[in-house]
Scaffold this active site. Structure first.
Site: not given
Length: 475
Positions: A175, A294
């Site tokens: 992040k 994902h």
């Protein structure tokens, strides 16, 4: 065949010109071992008999159309048609039913999840006779399973490649997910890996944007992997997202990852497509790459309780198409997941034989016929205080991914990684000693804090952070 032309009062719905029940509702049918079975949750339109609705689903997802056509006489519909063989009401729900449908194996192309889905869910969800429709489960027979490669390697081979046994794996999504330069991104990867994580991860929408082109990211992440491996003596990896705008570009990225010698790549299997995913899985098997999957976009498909496709079906599709890891929810974090239901499809991902268990949402006994298993990935709003529950729920064969729970550590990424590693090993040891993590997990973490200042700092930061909302199924 008598036509149905009656318009139901107040609904504006016209049942159509063909009574599907006469052909496709067969309650006396004996299911074959080679049949593909489907459990649909259906909500018929007012005035539509439930048997007609179930038969319509069977017809429209196999050989049927809205009227009789002369070419029906050129084949054996009785051999190829889908059959609604049972219907049961959904307890506690008005006008909702589970329709069980059997499809002959010859309706489907071998080794093609794309064709399987196109046939079973490709058209019927827009059928006017139904107010809502949800595919709850599929039974894939061994005869069809054997036409798929499945995951490139599977759980045991992954552990052998990584030389990591006896505990869950630890990961972290870098992040901020967007905006970092490739060099700063690689620096964040290095700090996490040297601190004790096994993997770091591209977020699902990190592909090749102007601020960080894919080739630059791959190079800096590979540097981070090799440097952290040299420092720690452990095998490390970063899920390099190979998802791209074309299949050719996707394969180019996977090829570059292989040339760099990294252990794992990543794909967004729903947005990227099942055909592309199967091609990538085959490439990964042939070239020694692990494949992390994902599930971006899954909630668009699976979140509503009465319409769409349940995630257990999407998980089965992925195991057939191929993936060594798949995000599966956490039960305890910020993303939705009910414990028993989540554990049901986690078992469907990684076990070889799973018995029917309606309390866990498993409608059919599933025999995977030794197809390699897919490791579940728990991620989304989890931190060190969740570790006892995660170890208790998922066991060892899972990857636990702490994004904010690593990068949000007040002392930096490496300390956040160290805190998670200490918490995982403390909980694993306590479980192995016979302690009840559900009851004593907090004590285990607090005891570990005494010899890990990194863990103590993490516990202080996140001690009050909870995500306590009802699931959509309860709203």
């Amino acid at each position: 065949m008598a036509p149905q032309t009656e318009t139901k009062a107040g609904t504006g719905f016209k049942a159509g010109v063909k009574d599907y029940r006469l052909t496709y509702y067969t309650p006396d049918y004996q299911v074959k071992d080679t049949d593909i079975l489907a459990a649909f949750r259906m909500t018929p339109q007012p005035g539509v008999p439930v048997e007609e609705a179930g038969a319509a689903v069977a017809a429209e997802s196999s050989t049927g159309t809205w009227t009789t056509v002369w070419t029906d006489g050129l084949t054996s519909l009785d051999r190829y048609k889908g059959r609604c063989y049972d219907i049961e009401p959904v307890p506690g729900e008005d006008n909702q039913y589970i329709a069980y449908i059997a499809y002959p194996l010859d309706l489907f192309e071998e080794g093609s999840v794309t064709n399987l889905f196109t046939s079973i869910v490709g058209n019927v969800f827009g059928f006017k006779a139904l107010r809502a429709l949800r595919l709850e489960d599929l039974r894939i027979p061994p005869a069809y399973t054997k036409t798929f490669q499945g995951p490139p390697h599977g759980i045991q081979v992954e552990r052998d490649k990584l030389n990591k046994y006896g505990r869950g794996l630890l990961g972290c999504t870098i992040k901020p997910k967007l905006g970092l330069s490739a060099k700063n991104y690689g620096r964040a990867v290095y700090e996490c890996l040297r601190g004790g994580l096994d993997f770091t991860k591209d977020d699902e929408n990190v592909t090749s944007q102007p601020f960080m082109r894919w080739r630059d990211r791959f190079l800096f992440c590979a540097e981070a992997i090799y440097k952290s491996q040299a420092e720690t003596g452990e095998v490390k990896g970063h899920y390099l997202n190979s998802t791209a705008g074309t299949c050719e570009s996707m394969m180019d990225r996977a090829q570059f990852a292989k040339d760099l010698g990294v252990p794992i790549v990543m794909h967004d299997y729903l947005t990227g497509g099942l055909t592309a995913n199967t091609s990538l899985a085959i490439y990964c098997r042939n070239n020694g790459l692990l494949l992390h999957i994902h599930r971006a976009m899954h909630a668009v498909i699976d979140r509503q309780r009465n319409h769409g496709i349940h995630f257990r079906v999407l998980a089965k599709a992925l195991r057939l198409s191929g993936g060594d890891h798949l995000h599966s929810g956490t039960v305890v974090g910020k993303l939705e997941g009910e414990r028993e239901i989540t554990l049901g499809f986690v078992d469907l991902m990684r076990d070889d034989y799973i018995e029917k268990d309606r309390s866990r949402g498993i409608y059919f006994t599933q025999d995977w016929a030794s197809l390699p298993g897919t490791m579940p990935v728990a991620s989304g709003g989890i931190h060190v205080w969740h570790m006892p529950a995660l170890v208790d729920i998922f066991g060892d064969d899972a990857c636990l991914q702490f994004g904010g729970g690593t990068l949000g550590h007040p002392w930096g990424n490496a300390c956040g990684a160290a805190a998670n590693r200490v918490a995982l090993e403390a909980c694993t040891q306590a479980r192995n000693e016979g302690r009840d993590l559900a009851r004593e997990g907090g004590d285990v973490i607090r005891a570990a804090c005494k010899w890990s200042p990194e863990l103590a700092a993490a516990c202080e930061v996140w001690k009050e952070i909870k995500f306590e909302f009802d699931t959509v199924d309860k709203l």
